[in-house]
Design a protein around this motif. Structure first.
Motif, PDB file in Angstrom:
ATOM      1  N   LYS A  77     -46.556   4.043  15.820  1.00 17.04           N
ATOM      2  CA  LYS A  77     -45.276   4.578  15.350  1.00 17.04           C
ATOM      3  C   LYS A  77     -44.093   3.715  15.814  1.00 17.04           C
ATOM      4  CE  LYS A  77     -46.886   8.271  13.314  1.00 17.04           C
ATOM      5  NZ  LYS A  77     -46.746   8.461  11.841  1.00 17.04           N
ATOM      6  N   ARG A  78     -44.364   2.708  16.635  1.00 18.68           N
ATOM      7  CA  ARG A  78     -43.288   1.866  17.150  1.00 18.68           C
ATOM      8  C   ARG A  78     -42.932   0.763  16.155  1.00 18.68           C
ATOM      9  NH1 ARG A  78     -45.908   1.002  23.207  1.00 18.68           N
ATOM     10  NH2 ARG A  78     -46.338   3.230  23.609  1.00 18.68           N
ATOM     11  N   LYS A  79     -41.649   0.455  16.077  1.00 23.93           N
ATOM     12  CA  LYS A  79     -41.184  -0.562  15.137  1.00 23.93           C
ATOM     13  C   LYS A  79     -39.943  -1.250  15.695  1.00 23.93           C
ATOM     14  CE  LYS A  79     -38.637   0.916  11.660  1.00 23.93           C
ATOM     15  NZ  LYS A  79     -37.246   0.706  12.178  1.00 23.93           N
ATOM     16  N   ASN A 115     -38.625   4.305  16.453  1.00 21.33           N
ATOM     17  CA  ASN A 115     -39.679   5.303  16.232  1.00 21.33           C
ATOM     18  C   ASN A 115     -39.772   5.579  14.741  1.00 21.33           C
ATOM     19  OD1 ASN A 115     -41.324   7.551  16.050  1.00 21.33           O
ATOM     20  ND2 ASN A 115     -40.260   8.729  17.632  1.00 21.33           N
ATOM     21  N   ALA A 116     -40.891   5.230  14.138  1.00 18.49           N
ATOM     22  CA  ALA A 116     -41.052   5.390  12.686  1.00 18.49           C
ATOM     23  C   ALA A 116     -40.861   6.828  12.236  1.00 18.49           C
ATOM     24  CB  ALA A 116     -42.431   4.882  12.258  1.00 18.49           C
ATOM     25  N   ASP A 117     -41.182   7.776  13.101  1.00 19.89           N
ATOM     26  CA  ASP A 117     -41.034   9.184  12.729  1.00 19.89           C
ATOM     27  C   ASP A 117     -39.578   9.643  12.714  1.00 19.89           C
ATOM     28  OD1 ASP A 117     -43.723   9.616  12.346  1.00 19.89           O
ATOM     29  OD2 ASP A 117     -44.088  10.336  14.394  1.00 19.89           O
ATOM     30  N   GLU A 119     -36.824   7.257  12.138  1.00 22.02           N
ATOM     31  CA  GLU A 119     -35.925   6.255  11.567  1.00 22.02           C
ATOM     32  C   GLU A 119     -35.033   6.826  10.471  1.00 22.02           C
ATOM     33  OE1 GLU A 119     -37.821   3.044   9.511  1.00 22.02           O
ATOM     34  OE2 GLU A 119     -39.523   4.273   8.907  1.00 22.02           O
TER      35      GLU A 119
END
Length: 262
Positions: A77-79, A115-117, A119
């Protein structure tokens, strides 16, 4: 177009003028004035030295602080953060990192942008909002955003009973019955106005969410003390605490800002 010979003449004149100006500024009288002014300005600006963080210091602090938050997020989930968020945010940190309240908001915003959740709730405008805030604004917003419901707020007045007249500037424009430690109720009122202009909250004048609760605000020690002060100053008039019952709430944009910065 200026020809070559004319150009040379202009350059020579400028050189001569520069020499004369230098001679003037080197005179004892001007040296003394400049020295005094220099010491004064230097003294006034010197506290800023410790507040301006270089990239080396920012990089280490950000890496450590963001890591603590990302450790709780699954690796998939990290970006990388979007540059339109990360770049102005890191630039702002170079001169606000000494302010713990604003610093934490920036770090949380940066971590959530990675955090992709989350963004979708992080917006570039949030960086600018924090840049416009001071610690009081952040604390007032935090207090208001503890509830998603309408909150009762009063536009209080010290009034001449039965006459519809009041004393101007005797009370805060907006008053919810509490303040922030270290700040006055008038400071908090001004912060409400700023937060409203930032688009994070709605101040709805003469709109109510039921009648319960307004009496408690009117009877706070703060307003009663102001009433007593005016009563002692004008013993011939019958005074009371009046004003308009209103509401305040954190709007949808404000709630998104809250979630992006926590």
């Amino acid at each position: 177009m200026i020809d070559k010979e004319t150009s040379k003449e202009i350059i020579n004149e400028v050189k001569a003028l520069t020499t004369e100006v230098y001679k003037d500024t080197a005179s004892p009288a001007l040296q003394e004035v400049g020295s005094v002014a220099g010491r004064t300005v230097k003294a006034l600006l010197s506290p800023l030295r410790g507040m301006l963080w270089g990239w080396e210091r920012i990089e280490g602090y950000v890496e450590e602080s963001v890591k603590k938050r990302l450790d709780k997020i699954p690796e998939d989930k990290r970006k990388s953060p979007e540059p339109e968020i990360a770049v102005p945010l890191l630039q702002a940190l170079t001169y606000t990192a000494h302010n713990e309240t604003l610093r934490e908001m920036y770090i949380n915003l940066l971590a959530n942008s990675m955090n992709a959740d989350k963004e979708n709730i992080v917006h570039p405008s949030f960086v600018e909002l924090i840049k416009q805030m001071n610690s009081l604004d952040a604390k007032v917003f935090d207090e208001l955003s503890k509830t998603n419901h309408y909150q009762k707020i009063l536009n209080p007045k010290i009034m001449l009973k039965g006459q519809g007249k009041f004393f101007s500037n005797a009370t805060p424009e907006w008053y919810v019955g509490w303040t922030i430690e270290g700040f006055s109720e008038f400071d908090v009122s001004a912060s409400f106005v700023r937060l409203s202009k930032f688009g994070l909250i709605e101040l709805m004048f003469d709109r109510t969410a039921g009648k319960d609760g307004y009496a408690e605000i009117r009877n706070t020690q703060f307003l009663l003390a102001i009433l007593t002060k005016y009563q002692l100053a004008d013993t011939n008039s019958e005074l009371e605490i009046g004003g308009t019952e209103s509401i305040v709430y954190v709007n949808e944009y404000g709630l998104q800002f809250k979630n992006a910065c926590k």
